[in-house]
Design an enzyme around this catalytic site. Structure first.
Site, PDB file in Angstrom:
ATOM      1  N   HIS A 263      41.808  29.701  22.373  1.00  0.00           N
ATOM      2  CA  HIS A 263      42.086  30.774  23.337  1.00  0.00           C
ATOM      3  C   HIS A 263      42.197  30.130  24.728  1.00  0.00           C
ATOM      4  CE1 HIS A 263      42.195  34.681  25.057  1.00  0.00           C
ATOM      5  NE2 HIS A 263      40.959  35.098  24.861  1.00  0.00           N
ATOM      6  N   HIS A 302      51.524  31.398  19.162  1.00  0.00           N
ATOM      7  CA  HIS A 302      50.782  32.564  19.625  1.00  0.00           C
ATOM      8  C   HIS A 302      50.727  33.581  18.504  1.00  0.00           C
ATOM      9  CE1 HIS A 302      49.552  35.901  22.195  1.00  0.00           C
ATOM     10  NE2 HIS A 302      49.165  34.978  23.048  1.00  0.00           N
ATOM     11  N   ASP A 358      49.627  28.414  28.301  1.00  0.00           N
ATOM     12  CA  ASP A 358      48.785  27.260  28.582  1.00  0.00           C
ATOM     13  C   ASP A 358      49.543  25.947  28.603  1.00  0.00           C
ATOM     14  OD1 ASP A 358      46.362  28.593  28.868  1.00  0.00           O
ATOM     15  OD2 ASP A 358      46.196  28.833  26.698  1.00  0.00           O
TER      16      ASP A 358
HETATM   17  N1  CMC Z   1      51.008  23.366  16.332  1.00  0.00           N
HETATM   18  C1  CMC Z   1      51.407  23.143  15.048  1.00  0.00           C
HETATM   19  N2  CMC Z   1      51.454  24.099  14.108  1.00  0.00           N
HETATM   20  C2  CMC Z   1      51.073  25.326  14.470  1.00  0.00           C
HETATM   21  C3  CMC Z   1      50.661  25.638  15.774  1.00  0.00           C
HETATM   22  C4  CMC Z   1      50.644  24.605  16.720  1.00  0.00           C
HETATM   23  N3  CMC Z   1      50.260  24.820  17.972  1.00  0.00           N
HETATM   24  N4  CMC Z   1      50.353  26.961  15.839  1.00  0.00           N
HETATM   25  C5  CMC Z   1      50.561  27.453  14.617  1.00  0.00           C
HETATM   26  N5  CMC Z   1      51.002  26.472  13.787  1.00  0.00           N
HETATM   27  C6  CMC Z   1      51.404  26.624  12.381  1.00  0.00           C
HETATM   28  C7  CMC Z   1      50.189  26.694  11.466  1.00  0.00           C
HETATM   29  O1  CMC Z   1      49.815  25.418  10.999  1.00  0.00           O
HETATM   30  C8  CMC Z   1      50.710  27.589  10.383  1.00  0.00           C
HETATM   31  O2  CMC Z   1      51.546  26.829   9.541  1.00  0.00           O
HETATM   32  P1  CMC Z   1      51.539  27.091   7.927  1.00  0.00           P
HETATM   33  O3  CMC Z   1      52.092  28.475   7.777  1.00  0.00           O
HETATM   34  O4  CMC Z   1      52.387  26.015   7.349  1.00  0.00           O
HETATM   35  O5  CMC Z   1      50.081  27.006   7.510  1.00  0.00           O
HETATM   36  C9  CMC Z   1      51.613  28.591  11.106  1.00  0.00           C
HETATM   37  O6  CMC Z   1      52.068  27.872  12.272  1.00  0.00           O
HETATM   38  C10 CMC Z   1      50.904  29.864  11.540  1.00  0.00           C
HETATM   39  O7  CMC Z   1      49.732  29.483  12.292  1.00  0.00           O
HETATM   40  P2  CMC Z   1      48.409  30.354  12.355  1.00  0.00           P
HETATM   41  O8  CMC Z   1      47.270  29.468  12.759  1.00  0.00           O
HETATM   42  O9  CMC Z   1      48.261  31.133  11.094  1.00  0.00           O
HETATM   43  O10 CMC Z   1      48.773  31.360  13.528  1.00  0.00           O
HETATM   44  P3  CMC Z   1      47.753  32.240  14.344  1.00  0.00           P
HETATM   45  O11 CMC Z   1      48.519  33.398  14.844  1.00  0.00           O
HETATM   46  O12 CMC Z   1      46.529  32.508  13.554  1.00  0.00           O
HETATM   47  O13 CMC Z   1      47.310  31.265  15.546  1.00  0.00           O
HETATM   48  C11 CMC Z   1      47.170  30.241  17.664  1.00  0.00           C
HETATM   49  C12 CMC Z   1      47.721  31.413  16.874  1.00  0.00           C
HETATM   50  C13 CMC Z   1      47.443  30.453  19.160  1.00  0.00           C
HETATM   51  C14 CMC Z   1      45.644  30.130  17.464  1.00  0.00           C
HETATM   52  C15 CMC Z   1      47.855  28.938  17.166  1.00  0.00           C
HETATM   53  O14 CMC Z   1      49.252  29.020  17.363  1.00  0.00           O
HETATM   54  C16 CMC Z   1      47.306  27.685  17.845  1.00  0.00           C
HETATM   55  O15 CMC Z   1      46.298  27.145  17.382  1.00  0.00           O
HETATM   56  N6  CMC Z   1      47.970  27.175  18.938  1.00  0.00           N
HETATM   57  C17 CMC Z   1      47.469  26.047  19.674  1.00  0.00           C
HETATM   58  C18 CMC Z   1      46.359  26.477  20.634  1.00  0.00           C
HETATM   59  C19 CMC Z   1      46.914  27.282  21.794  1.00  0.00           C
HETATM   60  O16 CMC Z   1      47.892  26.886  22.423  1.00  0.00           O
HETATM   61  N7  CMC Z   1      46.226  28.391  22.110  1.00  0.00           N
HETATM   62  C20 CMC Z   1      46.570  29.228  23.288  1.00  0.00           C
HETATM   63  C21 CMC Z   1      47.127  30.563  22.896  1.00  0.00           C
HETATM   64  S1  CMC Z   1      47.889  31.427  24.262  1.00  0.00           S
HETATM   65  C22 CMC Z   1      46.656  31.698  25.431  1.00  0.00           C
HETATM   66  C23 CMC Z   1      45.466  32.396  24.934  1.00  0.00           C
HETATM   67  O17 CMC Z   1      45.533  33.311  24.105  1.00  0.00           O
HETATM   68  O18 CMC Z   1      44.383  32.087  25.408  1.00  0.00           O
END
Ligand code: CMC
Length: 423
Positions: A263, A302, A358
């Site tokens: 987050h 996201h 971010d």
């Molecule tokens: N890099 C590589 N792969 C990713 C990423 C990433 N940053 N984000 C998602 N994926 C992949 C993930 O591995 C999965 O692939 P598969 O379907 O093959 O298993 C797919 O995309 C879906 O990911 P998820 O984790 O199920 O998606 P989510 O909606 O649960 O997670 C998230 C959202 C923001 C936690 C995630 O995208 C992430 O960890 N991003 C990096 C951290 C980040 O930048 N966070 C800030 C978010 S915006 C500001 C805020 O909210 O504070």
């Protein structure tokens, strides 16, 4: 005719028609037909836990609005304090309302000496500023016991003003403590962000803290971070607030939710990632590593945005303005290359992963002179106004205490065995 869905229980043949209201269906209606069947939805992927009028987000179209106003218009034309008012009251202030609001916030920037001297100074020398913020905000509740009177509108307003006003002071206090620098009191003749920059950095000469371009840029970043509907920390605020705790304790819990790297902690992780990559020559290999599962591309992806985060677009422009003053952040070229490679790569395209807020904010903070571990605190300062708008909305809706159900997957009933008989 109103839109609806019909659910049939195939065990009994009984059906119920449920109206679709504002894009959702009421679980209370479902409950009438199926009182003991729970929606299994870990992480609330498909569950609206509340109705809210604070902000609107369309993740497919990349739209964000506060109280109906598009984020790009607010970033261009408004100020953080005006946006905080808008979030709180639902309307933009007129000139008199804005003057009063600004005066109120400005007069509440001081923190009690005991909070600073006894409490904040008691931390270990290398305490993370987010840990200090979480604790400092919770400690505020002990200074204002009247804050427990959450159904007195006047008291509520006073605590909202105090919280919005004191966050920068606590943040600067945490930072200066970590640097071994003496605390600087707020200057109430200065703007919200100019005062914050001064409290952080004066008398440093290696940082352009008194350049109005930086104060303006920080103000834009504060506008962009002020609210984002039901994210992890805002949901925390509403869930904890639903127990009718005081707003300081609920805000402290929201800060704790923000702290994590998934987050608000992501802006710090982006810079750590860029430093680890070290050169644009290493970008392709880094992306290969991400694709093979050795970590995430920080600042990408996201839960809701499946398109370019509209805040990331605005931030890129702000970055250019800041770098004019501070000189370009040397990590920018790596970030641009990463974005270019990722946006052309099928792994990221097929999963609809785009830069989020971010990805670039950390580069700006770093160029301004902020150390990495204060980045998430910089997110918490403006998000406080969003959290409080949701908290007050929740109280006015007279919501019930948050109490989800679970699907039990543990052991069936069994008899207690004395320790000697346990094998
Ligand atoms: N890099 C590589 N792969 C990713 C990423 C990433 N940053 N984000 C998602 N994926 C992949 C993930 O591995 C999965 O692939 P598969 O379907 O093959 O298993 C797919 O995309 C879906 O990911 P998820 O984790 O199920 O998606 P989510 O909606 O649960 O997670 C998230 C959202 C923001 C936690 C995630 O995208 C992430 O960890 N991003 C990096 C951290 C980040 O930048 N966070 C800030 C978010 S915006 C500001 C805020 O909210 O504070």
């Amino acid at each position: 005719m109103a839109e609806s869905i019909t659910i049939t229980d195939n065990r009994t043949g009984d059906s119920i028609e449920i109206p679709i209201d504002n894009g959702g269906v009421a679980a209370t209606e479902w409950h009438k037909l199926l009182p003991d069947i729970w929606f299994y939805d870990p992480a609330f992927m498909q569950t609206a836990a509340c109705a809210s009028a604070v902000s609107y987000l369309d993740g497919d179209a990349g739209i964000l609005r506060y109280r109906g106003y598009p984020i790009d218009q607010l970033a261009e034309k408004s100020t953080y304090l005006e946006v905080a008012y808008l979030l709180q009251f639902g309307e933009l202030p007129n000139a008199k309302q804005f003057e009063d609001w600004t005066r109120e916030i400005t007069y509440h920037t001081y923190i009690h000496e005991n909070l600073r001297k006894r409490f904040m100074d008691g931390f270990h020398y290398d305490a993370h500023p987010m840990g200090m913020l979480v604790s400092g905000v919770a400690a505020l509740s002990t200074f204002y016991p009247e804050a427990k009177d959450i159904f007195d509108k006047e008291q509520r307003h006073k605590q909202i003003v105090r919280l919005i006003a004191k966050m920068p002071t606590i943040a600067a206090c945490a930072y200066r403590f970590s640097q071994g620098m003496p605390f600087i009191y707020p200057d109430n003749d200065m703007s919200f962000t100019a005062n914050f920059l001064r409290m952080m950095f004066e008398p440093r000469r290696d940082v352009d803290w008194n350049d109005p371009v930086l104060a303006k840029a920080l103000d834009v970043l504060f506008i962009l971070h002020a609210d984002h509907e039901q994210n992890c920390s805002t949901t925390t605020m509403r869930v904890v607030g639903s127990s009718h705790t005081d707003p300081y304790t609920a805000t402290s819990a929201a800060c704790a939710g923000l702290y994590g790297p998934r987050h608000g902690g992501a802006n710090e992780q982006v810079i750590r990632m860029l430093m680890e990559i070290g050169s644009i020559d290493n970008v392709e290999d880094f992306i290969k590593g991400v694709k093979s599962g050795s970590g995430r591309l920080q600042g990408f992806g996201h839960r809701v945005y499946k398109n370019y985060d509209p805040r990331a677009r605005i931030i890129k422009k702000t970055a250019d303005e800041v770098f004019e003053v501070t000189g370009k952040n040397p990590l920018l070229d790596i970030a641009l290359k990463l974005e270019e490679v990722a946006l052309a790569d099928d792994y990221f395209i097929s999963r609809r992963l785009y830069p989020n807020v971010d990805f670039y904010s950390g580069l700006i903070y770093q160029a301004m002179g902020f150390p990495l571990d204060i980045f998430t605190v910089l997110f918490a300062i403006p998000r406080t106004s969003g959290w409080l708008a949701h908290w007050e909305e929740m109280l006015e809706q007279d919501s019930k205490i948050a109490r989800p159900r679970q699907l039990y997957i543990g052991a069936p009933e069994r008899d207690y065995a004395p320790i000697a008989n346990r094998g």
